[in-house]
Design a protein around this motif. Structure first.
Motif, PDB file in Angstrom:
ATOM      1  N   ILE A 223      18.031   3.110  -4.123  1.00 16.61           N
ATOM      2  CA  ILE A 223      18.810   2.511  -3.039  1.00 16.61           C
ATOM      3  C   ILE A 223      18.296   2.992  -1.676  1.00 16.61           C
ATOM      4  N   GLU A 224      17.944   4.272  -1.613  1.00 17.48           N
ATOM      5  CA  GLU A 224      17.428   4.824  -0.360  1.00 17.48           C
ATOM      6  C   GLU A 224      16.155   4.115   0.079  1.00 17.48           C
ATOM      7  N   LEU A 225      15.238   3.917  -0.868  1.00 18.70           N
ATOM      8  CA  LEU A 225      13.996   3.223  -0.531  1.00 18.70           C
ATOM      9  C   LEU A 225      14.262   1.764  -0.180  1.00 18.70           C
ATOM     10  N   ALA A 226      15.134   1.109  -0.949  1.00 21.81           N
ATOM     11  CA  ALA A 226      15.445  -0.305  -0.699  1.00 21.81           C
ATOM     12  C   ALA A 226      16.009  -0.488   0.702  1.00 21.81           C
ATOM     13  N   ASN A 227      16.925   0.381   1.106  1.00 20.66           N
ATOM     14  CA  ASN A 227      17.501   0.286   2.449  1.00 20.66           C
ATOM     15  C   ASN A 227      16.448   0.529   3.523  1.00 20.66           C
ATOM     16  N   GLN A 228      15.558   1.477   3.272  1.00 19.95           N
ATOM     17  CA  GLN A 228      14.489   1.778   4.224  1.00 19.95           C
ATOM     18  C   GLN A 228      13.589   0.567   4.424  1.00 19.95           C
ATOM     19  N   VAL A 229      13.225  -0.078   3.318  1.00 16.63           N
ATOM     20  CA  VAL A 229      12.356  -1.260   3.385  1.00 16.63           C
ATOM     21  C   VAL A 229      13.060  -2.407   4.101  1.00 16.63           C
ATOM     22  N   LEU A 230      14.319  -2.665   3.752  1.00 20.16           N
ATOM     23  CA  LEU A 230      15.055  -3.784   4.354  1.00 20.16           C
ATOM     24  C   LEU A 230      15.275  -3.570   5.844  1.00 20.16           C
ATOM     25  N   ASN A 231      15.616  -2.359   6.240  1.00 16.25           N
ATOM     26  CA  ASN A 231      15.841  -2.081   7.662  1.00 16.25           C
ATOM     27  C   ASN A 231      14.561  -2.261   8.464  1.00 16.25           C
ATOM     28  N   ARG A 232      13.444  -1.841   7.898  1.00 14.82           N
ATOM     29  CA  ARG A 232      12.170  -2.002   8.599  1.00 14.82           C
ATOM     30  C   ARG A 232      11.811  -3.479   8.726  1.00 14.82           C
ATOM     31  N   ARG A 233      12.070  -4.245   7.683  1.00 15.29           N
ATOM     32  CA  ARG A 233      11.798  -5.688   7.736  1.00 15.29           C
ATOM     33  C   ARG A 233      12.621  -6.368   8.826  1.00 15.29           C
ATOM     34  N   LYS A 234      13.902  -6.019   8.907  1.00 10.39           N
ATOM     35  CA  LYS A 234      14.767  -6.628   9.925  1.00 10.39           C
ATOM     36  C   LYS A 234      14.297  -6.250  11.331  1.00 10.39           C
ATOM     37  N   SER A 235      13.948  -4.997  11.508  1.00 15.16           N
ATOM     38  CA  SER A 235      13.498  -4.526  12.813  1.00 15.16           C
ATOM     39  C   SER A 235      12.219  -5.225  13.241  1.00 15.16           C
TER      40      SER A 235
ATOM     41  N   SER B 167      13.649   8.189 -10.370  1.00 16.76           N
ATOM     42  CA  SER B 167      14.336   9.160 -11.224  1.00 16.76           C
ATOM     43  C   SER B 167      15.838   8.923 -11.266  1.00 16.76           C
ATOM     44  N   ASP B 168      16.371   8.308 -10.209  1.00 13.40           N
ATOM     45  CA  ASP B 168      17.802   7.986 -10.209  1.00 13.40           C
ATOM     46  C   ASP B 168      18.066   6.810  -9.282  1.00 13.40           C
ATOM     47  N   VAL B 169      19.263   6.246  -9.388  1.00  9.13           N
ATOM     48  CA  VAL B 169      19.638   5.047  -8.631  1.00  9.13           C
ATOM     49  C   VAL B 169      19.667   5.334  -7.136  1.00  9.13           C
ATOM     50  N   GLU B 170      20.107   6.525  -6.749  1.00  8.00           N
ATOM     51  CA  GLU B 170      20.221   6.856  -5.337  1.00  8.00           C
ATOM     52  C   GLU B 170      18.874   6.760  -4.624  1.00  8.00           C
ATOM     53  N   LYS B 171      17.827   7.245  -5.273  1.00  7.24           N
ATOM     54  CA  LYS B 171      16.495   7.188  -4.660  1.00  7.24           C
ATOM     55  C   LYS B 171      16.016   5.746  -4.533  1.00  7.24           C
TER      56      LYS B 171
ATOM     57  N   ASP C  13       0.827  -1.206   0.000  1.00 10.88           N
ATOM     58  CA  ASP C  13       0.000   0.000   0.000  1.00 10.88           C
ATOM     59  C   ASP C  13       0.866   1.263   0.000  1.00 10.88           C
ATOM     60  N   ARG C  14       1.965   1.226   0.757  1.00  7.56           N
ATOM     61  CA  ARG C  14       2.808   2.411   0.884  1.00  7.56           C
ATOM     62  C   ARG C  14       3.749   2.604  -0.305  1.00  7.56           C
ATOM     63  N   TYR C  15       4.256   1.504  -0.865  1.00  9.32           N
ATOM     64  CA  TYR C  15       5.307   1.618  -1.865  1.00  9.32           C
ATOM     65  C   TYR C  15       4.939   1.082  -3.248  1.00  9.32           C
ATOM     66  N   GLY C  16       3.781   0.402  -3.358  1.00 13.23           N
ATOM     67  CA  GLY C  16       3.427  -0.255  -4.619  1.00 13.23           C
ATOM     68  C   GLY C  16       3.432   0.677  -5.816  1.00 13.23           C
ATOM     69  N   SER C  17       2.734   1.808  -5.693  1.00 17.88           N
ATOM     70  CA  SER C  17       2.640   2.729  -6.836  1.00 17.88           C
ATOM     71  C   SER C  17       3.985   3.374  -7.123  1.00 17.88           C
ATOM     72  N   LEU C  18       4.770   3.650  -6.080  1.00 12.78           N
ATOM     73  CA  LEU C  18       6.093   4.264  -6.264  1.00 12.78           C
ATOM     74  C   LEU C  18       7.001   3.333  -7.044  1.00 12.78           C
ATOM     75  N   ILE C  19       6.993   2.060  -6.688  1.00 13.35           N
ATOM     76  CA  ILE C  19       7.839   1.081  -7.384  1.00 13.35           C
ATOM     77  C   ILE C  19       7.372   0.898  -8.823  1.00 13.35           C
ATOM     78  N   LYS C  20       6.042   0.870  -9.006  1.00 14.89           N
ATOM     79  CA  LYS C  20       5.487   0.682 -10.345  1.00 14.89           C
ATOM     80  C   LYS C  20       5.860   1.831 -11.270  1.00 14.89           C
ATOM     81  N   ASN C  21       5.879   3.045 -10.718  1.00 18.61           N
ATOM     82  CA  ASN C  21       6.167   4.220 -11.545  1.00 18.61           C
ATOM     83  C   ASN C  21       7.653   4.442 -11.771  1.00 18.61           C
ATOM     84  N   GLY C  22       8.497   3.738 -11.019  1.00 19.22           N
ATOM     85  CA  GLY C  22       9.933   3.836 -11.228  1.00 19.22           C
ATOM     86  C   GLY C  22      10.584   4.973 -10.465  1.00 19.22           C
TER      87      GLY C  22
END
Length: 390
Positions: free
Chosen positions: A240-252, A234-238, A223-232
């Protein structure tokens, strides 16, 4: 048009009787006949009367029905038993009642007798909403025009609906790990109604709660990230930032989930404990039984104390539990895990260090057969703690 099928499902949870039927041409007046109101088949008499009508006598009761969770109408529950007639109807809706008109022929009407004996009614017009309702109870259109057995409710649909309602209610981006675990427990208990498993089958309950929490977490992620991921991105840094945020939350979440569910099991079994207690220095075992006060009381017998560590996986981290409580160095040190299978060499080492694994019963078969008898189930551990706390 407002989507109301989820609201209908929500109200069925508080209903004593659930009736549904497709409005016929006779119900809506499209046939040109003079019948009035909604026909109720004899198999559904308990919806409107405590006892069936008697042939040769008319019978009538007065009530009100709240429609679409919006407006209320009068309702006359009638049995026509005189002459050649022998039928039940709900009438008296008034001239301005919108649904008994030819345009609504084929719509699904649902009438709910609530547990407080009040009534609610809904009319579903679209195919999507009608299918949503029928799928929830796992019935076909041919199985309407009767009372619905609430036990038929599709657990997967009930869970999906409960998850959707929770996501809609969120006021933050993500709930805390404790809120997530408690909500998973609430949803699982609501869908399957097996609260007694907390005491009778705690091993199953632990896994059931854990599985629902995983699905709940993934639904919130989508619900939070589906549309963002679908739309792509603008750059690799963004990205990576989202990927790290998702992974850290999953681990926690995963790290705390097991602790939260074990806490609820212990509370449900009237066990006294202190979570995240500080023993010596900065040592902090996940659970001390019966309390950290008893642990620090040197006059309190060490055989009446117990510690439990909770680690989702423990293949490489089990040694961390060895020094979490100095007073218990000579006692068994319990470690609850969801790990499926550990090598014989590690199990032998655990045994020599007096580490006792506590594993959900259905997972014990994944361990080497030689060591299975040394592994405790969650239920066995609960019974042990209850015994020492007597």
């Amino acid at each position: 048009m407002e989507i109301i099928a989820p609201k209908v499902i929500e109200d069925t949870a508080n209903s004593e009787r659930i009736f549904c039927k497709f409005l016929s041409a006779n119900d809506t007046g499209e046939t040109g006949g003079h019948q009035s109101g909604i026909y109720i088949p004899k198999n559904s008499v308990p919806l409107i009367f405590d006892t069936p009508g008697v042939k040769g006598e008319n019978k009538e009761e007065f009530n009100k029905i709240k429609w679409q969770d919006d407006f209320e109408t009068d309702a006359h529950f009638k049995y026509y038993g005189q002459g050649t007639r022998n039928e039940y109807r709900i009438t008296g809706f008034g001239r301005n009642f919108p649904f008994l008109k030819p345009a609504f022929t084929g719509s699904l009407v649902i009438i709910l007798k609530q547990k407080d004996s009040s009534y609610k009614g809904y009319v579903l017009e679209t195919e999507d909403e009608i299918e949503y309702f029928l799928d929830y109870f796992g019935i076909t259109p041919n199985e309407t025009n009767r009372l619905i057995d609430t036990e038929l409710a599709n657990p997967e649909e009930k869970e999906k609906l409960a998850i959707q309602e929770f996501i809609k209610s969120l006021t933050s981006d993500f709930p805390s790990s404790e809120q997530m675990s408690l909500e998973a427990q609430r949803i699982q208990n609501l869908v399957f109604d097996h609260n007694e498993y907390i005491q009778q089958k705690p091993d199953d309950k632990l896994l059931d709660w854990t599985e629902v929490e995983y699905r709940l977490f993934r639904a919130i992620e989508h619900d939070r990230y589906g549309s963002l991921i679908k739309n792509g991105f603008s750059d690799v840094e963004k990205f990576i930032e989202l990927a790290n945020q998702v992974l850290n939350r999953r681990k926690s979440r995963a790290g705390k989930s097991l602790e939260h569910h074990l806490s609820s099991l212990f509370k449900g079994n009237s066990i006294t404990f202190t979570p995240q207690a500080i023993t010596e220095g900065n040592k902090k075992p996940d659970f001390i039984f019966p309390s950290i006060e008893a642990y620090h009381d040197t006059s309190f017998s060490v055989v009446k104390l117990a510690s439990l560590a909770a680690k989702t996986t423990c293949k490489d981290r089990w040694r961390q539990v060895l020094n979490e409580a100095d007073r218990l160095r000579s006692q068994n040190k319990f470690l609850c895990t969801l790990q499926q299978g550990i090598s014989s060499a590690q199990l032998e080492e655990m045994k020599s260090e007096k580490v006792v694994l506590v594993v959900p019963e259905r997972y014990i078969k994944t361990y080497p057969e030689k060591y299975q008898q040394d592994i405790w189930t969650v239920k066995k551990f609960i019974e042990y703690v209850k015994e020492i706390e007597k």
